[in-house]
Scaffold this active site. Structure first.
Site, mmCIF file in Angstrom:
data_model
loop_
_atom_site.group_PDB
_atom_site.id
_atom_site.type_symbol
_atom_site.label_atom_id
_atom_site.label_comp_id
_atom_site.label_asym_id
_atom_site.label_seq_id
_atom_site.Cartn_x
_atom_site.Cartn_y
_atom_site.Cartn_z
ATOM 1 C CD GLU A 66 11.926 -69.331 -1.906
ATOM 2 O OE1 GLU A 66 12.762 -69.256 -2.859
ATOM 3 O OE2 GLU A 66 12.934 -69.700 -1.081
ATOM 4 C CB CYS A 77 10.123 -76.139 -5.582
ATOM 5 S SG CYS A 77 11.718 -77.023 -5.512
ATOM 6 C CG HIS A 123 8.313 -68.271 -7.175
ATOM 7 N ND1 HIS A 123 10.212 -68.705 -6.985
ATOM 8 C CD2 HIS A 123 8.136 -67.405 -8.186
ATOM 9 C CE1 HIS A 123 10.288 -68.054 -8.329
ATOM 10 N NE2 HIS A 123 9.512 -67.361 -8.655
ATOM 11 C CG HIS A 157 10.294 -64.931 -12.509
ATOM 12 N ND1 HIS A 157 11.614 -64.999 -11.107
ATOM 13 C CD2 HIS A 157 9.998 -64.757 -12.256
ATOM 14 C CE1 HIS A 157 11.072 -64.621 -10.017
ATOM 15 N NE2 HIS A 157 9.406 -64.392 -10.716
ATOM 16 C CB CYS A 204 16.783 -76.108 -10.814
ATOM 17 S SG CYS A 204 14.926 -74.689 -10.521
ATOM 18 C CB SER A 225 13.715 -69.419 -15.340
ATOM 19 O OG SER A 225 14.449 -68.121 -15.612
ATOM 20 C CB SER A 277 15.555 -65.495 -14.445
ATOM 21 O OG SER A 277 16.469 -65.742 -13.954
ATOM 22 C CB SER A 278 16.409 -63.746 -8.740
ATOM 23 O OG SER A 278 15.332 -63.110 -8.095
ATOM 24 C CG HIS A 282 11.331 -63.792 -4.760
ATOM 25 N ND1 HIS A 282 10.932 -64.727 -4.833
ATOM 26 C CD2 HIS A 282 11.886 -63.403 -6.016
ATOM 27 C CE1 HIS A 282 10.881 -65.665 -5.548
ATOM 28 N NE2 HIS A 282 11.617 -64.596 -6.437
HETATM 29 S S1 SF4 Z 1 12.192 -73.900 -7.918
HETATM 30 FE FE1 SF4 Z 1 14.509 -73.087 -6.753
HETATM 31 S S2 SF4 Z 1 14.011 -74.496 -4.959
HETATM 32 FE FE2 SF4 Z 1 12.844 -75.440 -6.738
HETATM 33 S S3 SF4 Z 1 14.684 -76.611 -7.938
HETATM 34 FE FE3 SF4 Z 1 14.477 -74.670 -8.455
HETATM 35 S S4 SF4 Z 1 16.082 -73.180 -7.616
HETATM 36 FE FE4 SF4 Z 1 15.879 -75.620 -6.415
#
Ligand code: SF4
Length: 297
Positions: free
Chosen positions: A131, A97, A75, A41, A13, A270, A226-227, A129
């Site tokens: 985050e 992020c 996180h 992760h 992401c 991830s 990785s959740s 966790h």
């Molecule tokens: S790090 Fe988490 S909050 Fe940020 S873009 Fe990726 S999944 Fe979304």
């Protein structure tokens, strides 16, 4: 017809991709760079960056450091981390992020401006966790964490409740928890539901399911920790029972690769694209007639 297709909507992401490129950029400058916790992760990616010089540390080690550079991963971190950095003259390279930082601000604002001291701030997420620890820190550790429906029972429905979610939880589970709490509120107590799930994960589900359903075999690569990898893999498995989760590109079982097969490769938020490409290359070594095609959507 032996074909492999990589799901081009899989992979890192923007939050994780930004943290990785920030680390690469800082490492190129030379000198020592620490990272507080695994940057992602995904063990293979962590090892790749460690070979470039990144040193992963935990929070106890962080407290002992002075006059160094430390990267904060996507996180996010609680305010106490920034305080320690100030006290120990640690230069923070903040790769948190922006979505997580925005959520931290919202929770902090709700906590600071809550109508009554006993109003409950509730976070649907995984206890411990990284985050969630960062979010908890916005409330002086006063927020209540709930991991599942059963834990709703520990809330007091006669007092105000504001419900938030860790960004990577499944949307339907969060909605269900919100509905249960709303139905149990009593008297004048107010319930506020804040949908704080990151669409970078939840929006992937329908596309990934469509992709998985169109293949004979799905190979899903994600780190063991990785959740969202577990969540997204479960969604693939629902629509295509012939789906396998692997943690490194070498884990492919040759028995999976049959003749006349359409293979799809997916990954978590991830999972860097290079790892999905390495899976495709390894399949092509096992079955040289295999052709790699471009994603259709
Ligand atoms: S790090 Fe988490 S909050 Fe940020 S873009 Fe990726 S999944 Fe979304």
């Amino acid at each position: 017809m032996n074909k492999i297709e990589i799901d081009r909507q899989s992979g890192c992401c923007f939050g994780v991709a930004k943290a990785i490129s920030k680390a690469e950029e800082e490492l190129k400058k030379g000198g020592t760079l620490y990272c507080l916790g695994d940057i992602v992760h995904n063990n293979i990616e962590v090892e790749r960056l460690e070979k470039m010089g990144l040193i992963t540390i935990n929070h106890e080690q962080f407290k002992q450091l002075k006059n160094v550079r430390v990267l904060l991963r996507a996180h996010g971190e609680p305010p106490s981390t920034y305080e320690i950095a100030r006290e120990n003259n640690i230069e923070i390279i903040d790769a948190s992020c922006p979505v997580v930082l925005g959520l931290q601000k919202r929770i902090n604002k709700k906590y600071t401006h809550r109508a009554q001291d006993d109003a409950q701030i509730v976070i649907f997420g995984k206890r411990g966790h990284a985050e969630v620890n960062g979010l908890l820190g916005q409330t002086d550790e006063k927020a209540i964490i709930i991991e599942n429906k059963e834990e709703i029972n520990k809330l007091d429905f006669t007092r105000d409740i504001s419900l938030f979610s860790q960004t990577t939880k499944p949307l339907d589970g969060f909605q269900e928890i919100g509905d249960i709490i709303a139905s149990r509120m009593q008297g004048d107590a107010k319930f506020e539901f804040y949908d704080t799930i990151c669409r970078q994960v939840s929006n992937r589900v329908p596309n990934m399911q469509q992709f998985a359903a169109s293949k004979d075999l799905i190979i899903f690569i994600a780190g063991e920790k990785s959740s969202n990898g577990k969540v997204l893999f479960a969604e693939c498995k629902k629509v295509n029972p012939n789906s396998y989760l692997i943690h490194s590109p070498e884990e492919i079982d040759p028995g999976w690769i049959k003749e006349n097969i359409r293979i799809g490769i997916c990954g978590a938020t991830s999972t860097p694209m290079w790892q999905m490409e390495a899976v495709a290359e390894n399949i092509m070594k096992l079955q040289p007639s295999m052709q790699l095609e471009k994603a259709a959507f």
